[in-house]
Every structure is written in C-alpha cells, then in structure tokens.
Write a protein that holds these residues in place. Structure first.
Motif, PDB file in Angstrom:
ATOM      1  N   LYS A  99      43.970  46.443  75.835  1.00 32.21           N
ATOM      2  CA  LYS A  99      44.702  46.352  75.738  1.00 32.21           C
ATOM      3  C   LYS A  99      45.485  46.349  74.539  1.00 32.21           C
ATOM      4  O   LYS A  99      46.403  46.962  74.412  1.00 32.21           O
ATOM      5  CB  LYS A  99      45.207  44.697  76.504  1.00 32.21           C
ATOM      6  CG  LYS A  99      45.086  44.293  77.530  1.00 32.21           C
ATOM      7  CD  LYS A  99      45.575  43.065  78.236  1.00 32.21           C
ATOM      8  CE  LYS A  99      45.442  42.459  79.115  1.00 32.21           C
ATOM      9  NZ  LYS A  99      45.171  40.646  79.080  1.00 32.21           N
ATOM     10  N   ASP A 100      44.425  45.915  73.443  1.00 23.60           N
ATOM     11  CA  ASP A 100      44.171  46.763  72.072  1.00 23.60           C
ATOM     12  C   ASP A 100      44.387  47.831  71.848  1.00 23.60           C
ATOM     13  O   ASP A 100      45.321  48.837  71.758  1.00 23.60           O
ATOM     14  CB  ASP A 100      43.234  46.067  71.326  1.00 23.60           C
ATOM     15  CG  ASP A 100      43.237  44.496  71.179  1.00 23.60           C
ATOM     16  OD1 ASP A 100      44.397  43.796  71.554  1.00 23.60           O
ATOM     17  OD2 ASP A 100      42.773  43.679  70.612  1.00 23.60           O
ATOM     18  N   ALA A 101      44.358  48.613  73.084  1.00 25.75           N
ATOM     19  CA  ALA A 101      43.756  50.208  72.741  1.00 25.75           C
ATOM     20  C   ALA A 101      45.437  50.571  73.204  1.00 25.75           C
ATOM     21  O   ALA A 101      45.426  51.745  72.535  1.00 25.75           O
ATOM     22  CB  ALA A 101      43.134  50.524  73.926  1.00 25.75           C
ATOM     23  N   VAL A 102      46.291  50.305  74.310  1.00 21.21           N
ATOM     24  CA  VAL A 102      47.259  50.561  74.215  1.00 21.21           C
ATOM     25  C   VAL A 102      48.545  50.389  73.642  1.00 21.21           C
ATOM     26  O   VAL A 102      49.400  50.662  72.833  1.00 21.21           O
ATOM     27  CB  VAL A 102      48.205  49.680  76.014  1.00 21.21           C
ATOM     28  CG1 VAL A 102      49.436  49.999  76.435  1.00 21.21           C
ATOM     29  CG2 VAL A 102      46.762  50.070  76.988  1.00 21.21           C
ATOM     30  N   SER A 103      48.665  48.686  72.522  1.00 24.26           N
ATOM     31  CA  SER A 103      49.404  47.850  71.609  1.00 24.26           C
ATOM     32  C   SER A 103      48.962  49.034  70.609  1.00 24.26           C
ATOM     33  O   SER A 103      50.178  49.884  69.614  1.00 24.26           O
ATOM     34  CB  SER A 103      48.839  46.717  70.936  1.00 24.26           C
ATOM     35  OG  SER A 103      48.123  45.803  72.248  1.00 24.26           O
ATOM     36  N   PHE A 104      47.968  49.860  70.635  1.00 24.62           N
ATOM     37  CA  PHE A 104      47.280  50.139  69.084  1.00 24.62           C
ATOM     38  C   PHE A 104      48.208  52.136  69.578  1.00 24.62           C
ATOM     39  O   PHE A 104      48.404  52.828  68.856  1.00 24.62           O
ATOM     40  CB  PHE A 104      46.053  50.658  69.087  1.00 24.62           C
ATOM     41  CG  PHE A 104      45.469  51.960  67.871  1.00 24.62           C
ATOM     42  CD1 PHE A 104      45.780  51.790  66.383  1.00 24.62           C
ATOM     43  CD2 PHE A 104      45.379  53.052  68.351  1.00 24.62           C
ATOM     44  CE1 PHE A 104      45.462  53.306  66.120  1.00 24.62           C
ATOM     45  CE2 PHE A 104      44.676  54.460  67.786  1.00 24.62           C
ATOM     46  CZ  PHE A 104      44.511  54.277  66.727  1.00 24.62           C
ATOM     47  N   GLY A 105      48.548  52.235  70.407  1.00 22.93           N
ATOM     48  CA  GLY A 105      48.992  53.683  70.339  1.00 22.93           C
ATOM     49  C   GLY A 105      48.168  54.347  71.458  1.00 22.93           C
ATOM     50  O   GLY A 105      48.565  55.883  70.917  1.00 22.93           O
TER      51      GLY A 105
END
Ligand code: FNR
Length: 378
Positions: free
Chosen positions: A260-266
């Motif tokens: 999910k953090d990877a998604v938020s990071f872009g």
C-alpha cells in the motif's frame, strides 16, 4: 545431458560451473527454509482442472507498461551474471529479446549498461540498489536513461546482506577466500574455457568501475556491505521518482502494508519477492505472501512476483494468485550457465509450452482469463 524440462538445467549448471559459483547461485540465507518453501509453496497451489470448455488456441501474450511480452515472464536482475557464462548478461538479454520478454540488468552486472542495451532490439530493464552514495545512484540512472532504458526496478530488500552460510562452506566468502577461489576458478581449465577467459586476467568488468582500484571479489563483497544503506525510507526515494520518467517498480515487497505504501509513493509496480530466499530466512514464501498483497493493491499498480518459480505451471499459479507477470532468477541462470543464450531460449520455450498445457487444462485461452477461479479449493 538431455534437457527435456526446465528443471534439468540446474543439474547441467552444477556439472559445468566451479562448485563455489554453483552454490553461490543455488544457495540461500541461513538455514535456507524460505529458499525451500519458495519452491514447495508454488507446488502446493492446486490448479483447478476444467475440461471441454472449447479453449482452442491459447494466447500467452500480455502487456506490461505499454510493452508487449510474448509470455508473462521477465528475466530478474542477477548480479555477476557475466561470471556464469561468457558476456553472460549479453547472452541472456539476447535470449530474452529473441523470445519476446524483457531482461533486467543488475546494478552489479559484469557487462556494462552500454554493452548490453545496444545488443538487443527491445528496451532493457535496469535494476538499482539503495546505496549510500547518491551520486553513484544518479550516475547509474543517467547511464541507464542514456542507454534507452525505460523501466527501472528498484530493489529494497537488501538494506543489509543476509548471512549465506553456504558461501562460507563453499569458500565463496570468508577471509580472503573470495580471491583465492576466484584465482582457482580462473585457472580451472574447464571453467576458463567455458567462460572464454583462457587465462586472461580476472576482470569484474562493470563491477570494477564501482570499486575503483579494487579488482577482486573480496573487494566486491566488502563494497556491497559498506555501501548499502539501511537507513533509507520512502521519503528518501522521492528524488528517484522525480528523476525517472519511465515506470518504476519496487522489488522486494512481502507485506500488504508495504504494498500500500508503494501505491501511495506512486510506484508503477511491485515485485512480491523475498530475493529468492537469499535475505531473511523464515519470511513468507512469495506464493504465501502474494494473495493478501493482491487483495490490498490489485489494479492499483502492476504486480510481479518471483522467488521459487521453476516452471510454466508456477507462472500460471502466480497469475491465478494475483500476479500480472513473474520474474525468473535461478531458473534462467542455470540455463545460461548450462548452455548460454541457447539455454535461456530453450528454457523460455519450455515455460511457454508448459503454460499452454496448463492454460488449456484450466480453461483459460488468454492471460487475462487466469485468476482466483483457476485455483482448486481444498
Ligand atoms: C539475485 N537477486 C538479485 N536481485 C536484485 O535485485 N539484484 C541483484 O543483483 C541480484 N543478484 C542475485 C544473484 C543471484 C545469484 C541470485 C540467485 C539472485 C534476486 C533475483 O532478482 C530474484 O529476486 C530471485 O532470484 C528470485 O528467486 P528465484 O527465482 O531465483 O528462486
């Protein structure tokens, strides 16, 4: 020896390579439990057989980041590939291009970016590690960009190296063992012939340029330990995101929260991976980690997975559990060590053949058809 299945290449590589190099490739971290489970857990995913669905022709092509792949497979970044066959990275990249799939060049390749990229007629992928020296990272990214690389694989699961006891036993690591072993290997006629070195001075190629004056493998391993940055966090990566215009894939995700953090990071993609069981032993196998990650982020970015994928059926299993494509590590390295470019081409053909059978018998005529419905509930 006769090669009839993808698994045959491991034994062929074992016969051909000096044993310390074979074990460097084949081994994992600590007690190698995750290494074993990686392979076993894909095998434990039961495919759901469906018959008389009129599948007919099976289409293995897929699209990743606007790139067409002839099958949903990418060659993973593997360090020192040029040690396992002569100009190994070039041979593997050519085999991948000939079979219509991407090749990923490791940060620690023997052949430089500038040698591998022009040798093939499709864009190569490039893998970068998190290093203390941001200038080094910037330089590598600039070189990759200049060589026409579009897709960046950023490996985040090696802030510190895992202990590889097999390397200590084989003499690959330990005080001065690397240099001693390398010199032995260089003078081992079978291997020198195999890699085409014929007694020429040992050359770590691209790796030497990072090491400055250092030239031995001991220096290489020391360099890795000294230069990897364990303090890195998502916010430190922003400059790479800003610098890199093409797709950026984060490799080494094993937890849904990190996904999910990877998604938020872009990030454009992730690789669900435990580095082939070479980092923290005892973590989940990719087959076990993948379903929860897919549930958390499927559709928000591209999901790749690796670690333990050894045949075409494993690829179908990975897709059924939520991956869009898989990366092959050891599977292609064994084939490369055994028979160079031809070996890797044969391996990819065998994968495609196995996938066709698995798709026909699970009732899937195209890659997009494969999903959770292809898993048998036990
Ligand atoms: C690797 N791997 C790896 N990963 C990476 O991001 N950069 C690298 O330089 C390397 N080097 C490397 C060397 C060797 C000898 C192996 C076996 C692996 C990890 C690799 O990309 C991939 O994640 C694993 O190999 C996947 O597991 P399997 O397919 O080998 O089981």
């Amino acid at each position: 020896m006769i090669i009839s299945s993808p698994g045959d290449f491991r034994e062929a590589a074992r016969r051909k390579l000096p044993s310390f190099l074979f074990h460097y490739i084949d081994g994992g971290a600590y007690a190698e439990q995750t290494l074993r489970r990686n392979v076993e857990d894909w095998g434990d995913v039961a495919l759901r057989q469906r018959v008389l669905g009129g599948v007919g022709e099976v289409d293995l092509t897929t699209k990743l980041f606007d790139e067409t792949l002839s099958l949903p497979v990418v060659l993973a970044p593997v360090g020192l590939t040029g040690m396992y066959a002569r100009r190994g990275e070039v041979q593997a990249a050519k085999a991948a291009a000939a079979r219509g799939v991407p090749f990923t060049l490791s940060t620690v390749s023997v052949c430089p970016i500038e040698e591998v990229a022009p040798a093939i007629d499709r864009p190569m992928w490039f893998q970068l590690y998190v290093l203390r020296d941001r200038g080094f990272m910037k330089d590598a990214l600039e070189r990759a960009k200049a060589a026409g690389v579009k897709t960046l694989v950023f490996t985040v699961d090696m802030p510190v190296p895992g202990a590889r006891y097999r390397d200590a036993h084989s003499g690959m690591s330990g005080p001065n063992a690397e240099v001693r072993r390398m010199v032995q290997a260089m003078t081992h006629p079978a291997w020198a012939w195999h890699v085409g070195l014929r007694g020429t001075p040992h050359d770590l190629g691209n790796v030497s340029r990072y090491l400055g004056k250092a030239t031995g493998l001991a220096d290489y391993i020391g360099w890795l330990g000294a230069n990897f940055d364990p303090s890195i966090s998502w916010k430190d990566l922003q400059w790479i995101r800003d610098f890199w215009d093409g797709p950026m894939i984060i490799k080494g995700i094993l937890d849904p929260e990190d996904a999910k953090d990877a998604v938020s990071f872009g990030a454009d993609g992730i690789v669900v991976s435990n580095h082939g069981g070479r980092q923290l032993d005892g973590v989940l196998s990719s087959a076990r980690a993948l379903p929860a990650i897919a549930e958390a982020v499927k559709g928000k970015l591209t999901i790749l997975t690796d670690s333990g994928v050894r045949n075409g059926l494993d690829v179908v299993r990975a897709l059924a559990l939520g991956a869009d494509a898989v990366m092959l590590g050891r599977a292609f390295v064994y084939a490369l060590a055994a028979d160079g470019q031809r070996g890797v081409e044969t391996l990819l053909e065998l994968f495609a053949k196995e996938m066709r059978v698995a798709m026909t018998l699970t009732g899937s005529s195209k890659i997009a058809d494969i999903g959770p419905g292809n898993i048998a509930r036990l």
